[in-house]
Design a protein around this motif. Structure first.
Motif, PDB file in Angstrom:
ATOM      1  N   LEU A 132       0.917  -1.109  -0.097  1.00 55.72           N
ATOM      2  CA  LEU A 132      -0.163   0.137   0.132  1.00 55.72           C
ATOM      3  C   LEU A 132       0.962   1.313   0.105  1.00 55.72           C
ATOM      4  O   LEU A 132       0.646   2.164  -0.705  1.00 55.72           O
ATOM      5  N   ILE A 133       1.637   1.260   0.868  1.00 56.01           N
ATOM      6  CA  ILE A 133       2.531   2.513   0.994  1.00 56.01           C
ATOM      7  C   ILE A 133       3.329   3.115  -0.301  1.00 56.01           C
ATOM      8  O   ILE A 133       3.375   4.183  -0.771  1.00 56.01           O
ATOM      9  N   PRO A 134       4.006   2.017  -0.612  1.00 55.16           N
ATOM     10  CA  PRO A 134       4.906   2.192  -1.941  1.00 55.16           C
ATOM     11  C   PRO A 134       4.079   2.534  -3.218  1.00 55.16           C
ATOM     12  O   PRO A 134       4.167   3.314  -4.042  1.00 55.16           O
ATOM     13  N   LEU A 135       2.732   1.709  -3.227  1.00 55.12           N
ATOM     14  CA  LEU A 135       1.922   2.252  -4.279  1.00 55.12           C
ATOM     15  C   LEU A 135       1.204   3.874  -4.276  1.00 55.12           C
ATOM     16  O   LEU A 135       1.383   4.215  -5.188  1.00 55.12           O
ATOM     17  N   ILE A 136       1.053   4.000  -3.024  1.00 47.89           N
ATOM     18  CA  ILE A 136       0.635   5.413  -2.611  1.00 47.89           C
ATOM     19  C   ILE A 136       1.536   6.500  -2.962  1.00 47.89           C
ATOM     20  O   ILE A 136       1.343   7.721  -3.568  1.00 47.89           O
ATOM     21  N   ILE A 137       2.790   6.225  -2.572  1.00 43.51           N
ATOM     22  CA  ILE A 137       4.024   7.111  -2.815  1.00 43.51           C
ATOM     23  C   ILE A 137       4.303   7.320  -4.433  1.00 43.51           C
ATOM     24  O   ILE A 137       4.575   8.433  -4.866  1.00 43.51           O
ATOM     25  N   ALA A 138       3.978   5.979  -4.956  1.00 44.77           N
ATOM     26  CA  ALA A 138       4.350   6.325  -6.545  1.00 44.77           C
ATOM     27  C   ALA A 138       3.006   7.207  -7.228  1.00 44.77           C
ATOM     28  O   ALA A 138       3.271   7.557  -8.181  1.00 44.77           O
ATOM     29  N   PRO A 171       0.373   9.248  -5.810  1.00 44.28           N
ATOM     30  CA  PRO A 171      -0.159   9.917  -4.689  1.00 44.28           C
ATOM     31  C   PRO A 171      -1.852  10.567  -5.011  1.00 44.28           C
ATOM     32  O   PRO A 171      -2.603  10.434  -4.268  1.00 44.28           O
ATOM     33  N   LYS A 172      -1.925  10.762  -6.338  1.00 40.43           N
ATOM     34  CA  LYS A 172      -3.444  11.013  -6.647  1.00 40.43           C
ATOM     35  C   LYS A 172      -4.238  10.021  -6.547  1.00 40.43           C
ATOM     36  O   LYS A 172      -5.345  10.427  -6.477  1.00 40.43           O
ATOM     37  N   ASN A 173      -3.774   8.939  -6.642  1.00 39.43           N
ATOM     38  CA  ASN A 173      -4.721   7.566  -6.377  1.00 39.43           C
ATOM     39  C   ASN A 173      -4.867   7.215  -4.985  1.00 39.43           C
ATOM     40  O   ASN A 173      -5.160   6.202  -4.608  1.00 39.43           O
ATOM     41  N   ALA A 174      -4.432   8.090  -4.020  1.00 39.18           N
ATOM     42  CA  ALA A 174      -4.145   7.603  -2.956  1.00 39.18           C
ATOM     43  C   ALA A 174      -5.402   6.807  -2.090  1.00 39.18           C
ATOM     44  O   ALA A 174      -5.476   5.924  -1.572  1.00 39.18           O
ATOM     45  N   TYR A 175      -6.597   7.734  -2.284  1.00 41.49           N
ATOM     46  CA  TYR A 175      -7.823   7.269  -1.861  1.00 41.49           C
ATOM     47  C   TYR A 175      -8.359   5.981  -2.393  1.00 41.49           C
ATOM     48  O   TYR A 175      -9.028   5.191  -1.695  1.00 41.49           O
ATOM     49  N   LEU A 176      -8.174   5.930  -3.628  1.00 37.95           N
ATOM     50  CA  LEU A 176      -8.580   4.690  -4.296  1.00 37.95           C
ATOM     51  C   LEU A 176      -7.840   3.433  -3.771  1.00 37.95           C
ATOM     52  O   LEU A 176      -8.537   2.492  -3.684  1.00 37.95           O
ATOM     53  N   ILE A 177      -6.561   3.578  -3.674  1.00 34.66           N
ATOM     54  CA  ILE A 177      -5.667   2.677  -3.473  1.00 34.66           C
ATOM     55  C   ILE A 177      -6.280   2.306  -1.850  1.00 34.66           C
ATOM     56  O   ILE A 177      -6.410   1.026  -1.621  1.00 34.66           O
ATOM     57  N   ALA A 178      -6.323   3.223  -0.984  1.00 37.79           N
ATOM     58  CA  ALA A 178      -6.763   2.757   0.299  1.00 37.79           C
ATOM     59  C   ALA A 178      -8.080   2.193   0.288  1.00 37.79           C
ATOM     60  O   ALA A 178      -8.441   1.283   1.085  1.00 37.79           O
ATOM     61  N   ARG A 226      -7.366   2.336   9.239  1.00 35.25           N
ATOM     62  CA  ARG A 226      -6.013   2.153   8.992  1.00 35.25           C
ATOM     63  C   ARG A 226      -5.348   2.609   7.905  1.00 35.25           C
ATOM     64  O   ARG A 226      -4.329   3.279   7.611  1.00 35.25           O
ATOM     65  N   PHE A 227      -6.094   2.193   6.674  1.00 33.27           N
ATOM     66  CA  PHE A 227      -5.605   2.329   5.308  1.00 33.27           C
ATOM     67  C   PHE A 227      -5.794   4.068   4.816  1.00 33.27           C
ATOM     68  O   PHE A 227      -4.970   4.543   4.339  1.00 33.27           O
ATOM     69  N   PHE A 228      -6.779   4.405   5.384  1.00 34.46           N
ATOM     70  CA  PHE A 228      -7.078   5.971   4.931  1.00 34.46           C
ATOM     71  C   PHE A 228      -6.190   6.759   5.848  1.00 34.46           C
ATOM     72  O   PHE A 228      -5.926   8.023   5.096  1.00 34.46           O
ATOM     73  N   ILE A 229      -5.734   6.583   6.983  1.00 27.25           N
ATOM     74  CA  ILE A 229      -4.909   7.394   7.470  1.00 27.25           C
ATOM     75  C   ILE A 229      -3.621   7.464   6.712  1.00 27.25           C
ATOM     76  O   ILE A 229      -3.096   8.555   6.640  1.00 27.25           O
ATOM     77  N   ILE A 230      -3.112   6.265   6.362  1.00 34.09           N
ATOM     78  CA  ILE A 230      -1.896   6.228   5.799  1.00 34.09           C
ATOM     79  C   ILE A 230      -2.030   7.062   4.415  1.00 34.09           C
ATOM     80  O   ILE A 230      -1.102   7.657   4.035  1.00 34.09           O
ATOM     81  N   ALA A 231      -3.077   6.709   3.802  1.00 32.12           N
ATOM     82  CA  ALA A 231      -3.486   7.448   2.359  1.00 32.12           C
ATOM     83  C   ALA A 231      -3.492   8.947   2.553  1.00 32.12           C
ATOM     84  O   ALA A 231      -2.737   9.629   1.716  1.00 32.12           O
ATOM     85  N   ILE A 232      -4.147   9.478   3.667  1.00 29.03           N
ATOM     86  CA  ILE A 232      -4.218  10.795   3.830  1.00 29.03           C
ATOM     87  C   ILE A 232      -2.690  11.521   4.085  1.00 29.03           C
ATOM     88  O   ILE A 232      -2.299  12.534   3.656  1.00 29.03           O
ATOM     89  N   LEU A 233      -2.004  10.996   4.903  1.00 28.42           N
ATOM     90  CA  LEU A 233      -0.713  11.216   5.249  1.00 28.42           C
ATOM     91  C   LEU A 233       0.212  11.412   4.198  1.00 28.42           C
ATOM     92  O   LEU A 233       0.908  12.238   3.917  1.00 28.42           O
ATOM     93  N   LEU A 234       0.315  10.283   3.375  1.00 26.17           N
ATOM     94  CA  LEU A 234       1.044  10.236   2.285  1.00 26.17           C
ATOM     95  C   LEU A 234       0.555  11.281   0.883  1.00 26.17           C
ATOM     96  O   LEU A 234       1.440  11.601   0.527  1.00 26.17           O
ATOM     97  N   ARG A 235      -0.653  11.445   1.037  1.00 26.32           N
ATOM     98  CA  ARG A 235      -1.053  12.239  -0.214  1.00 26.32           C
ATOM     99  C   ARG A 235      -0.864  13.611   0.272  1.00 26.32           C
ATOM    100  O   ARG A 235      -0.150  14.570  -0.462  1.00 26.32           O
ATOM    101  N   LEU A 236      -0.941  13.756   1.758  1.00 28.34           N
ATOM    102  CA  LEU A 236      -0.364  15.428   2.237  1.00 28.34           C
ATOM    103  C   LEU A 236       1.030  15.838   2.029  1.00 28.34           C
ATOM    104  O   LEU A 236       1.522  16.712   1.740  1.00 28.34           O
ATOM    105  N   TYR A 237       1.732  14.659   2.518  1.00 30.34           N
ATOM    106  CA  TYR A 237       3.057  14.931   2.581  1.00 30.34           C
ATOM    107  C   TYR A 237       4.070  13.903   1.900  1.00 30.34           C
ATOM    108  O   TYR A 237       5.159  13.396   2.493  1.00 30.34           O
ATOM    109  N   GLY A 238       3.446  13.377   0.640  1.00 29.22           N
ATOM    110  CA  GLY A 238       3.949  12.275  -0.075  1.00 29.22           C
ATOM    111  C   GLY A 238       5.499  12.505  -0.372  1.00 29.22           C
ATOM    112  O   GLY A 238       6.324  11.762  -0.180  1.00 29.22           O
TER     113      GLY A 238
END
Length: 192
Positions: free
Chosen positions: A41-47, A49-56, A148-160
């Motif tokens: 999940l984390i590397p996918l969102i990092i790669a 970030p515009k898809n962070a919420y879909l990924i989560a 769990r997954f959306f907190i990660i997505a939000i943090l990575l989206r905001l501070y990716g």
């Protein structure tokens, strides 16, 4: 080796199979697989970030569906399949301790443990064994896994980008920290 796996995951995120791979890992981890979906999940969102919420969202849905399989294993297949899973992870004592906590706190145990690094498969199988109402199990699973997954997505989206740089610089240390958190999750259940 850790860097190679990270780079492979980043490359995977550019393929059309990335979300399928995440869904399969999230599903399997909820009932029998040892590797948490966060590692994908984390590397996918990092790669992307515009898809962070879909990924989560995909991770959450797949995890809850896999949790349904774990619930069914506990409810109907514990003597044949469930016991094999528990024994495979050498989690007999952990399982018994979680059962005690589950009997004491019920759905709150599902909610708490679903957000922590505690192995979700233990929760799902225990929920089935305890005969927790399926609707209650699903509601608390959606809340816990979603958080769990959306907190990660939000943090990575905001501070990716800063997070990505930090992860890439300190990958080995972060892996060790993640493993320590995983072990602490197991120990926390023993203390509670």
């Amino acid at each position: 080796m850790i860097k190679a796996v990270y780079n492979w995951t980043i490359k995977l995120s550019a393929t059309r199979y990335a979300l399928w791979a995440l869904a399969i890992v999230a599903f399997a981890e909820s009932s029998f697989f040892p590797i948490p979906p966060d590692l994908l999940l984390i590397p996918l969102i990092i790669a992307k970030p515009k898809n962070a919420y879909l990924i989560a969202f995909i991770a959450m849905i797949a995890s809850v569906l896999g949790g349904g399989l774990g619930y069914y294993i506990g409810l109907k297949l514990y003597e044949t399949v469930g016991i094999i899973i528990i024994n495979f992870y050498h989690a007999q004592q952990l399982f018994l301790e979680f059962q005690a906590q589950f009997n004491k706190y019920g759905a709150v145990a599902v909610l708490f443990a679903g957000v922590t690094p505690f192995p979700y498969k233990i929760i799902t199988i225990s929920s089935g064994i305890a005969g927790m109402p399926i609707y209650q199990f699903l509601i608390f699973s959606v809340i816990a896994r979603g958080a769990r997954f959306f907190i990660i997505a939000i943090l990575l989206r905001l501070y990716g980008e800063p997070i990505r740089n930090f992860i890439e610089r300190h990958l080995n240390l972060l892996f060790i920290a993640f493993m320590v958190l995983l072990v602490l999750g197991f120990l926390l259940i023993k203390v509670i």
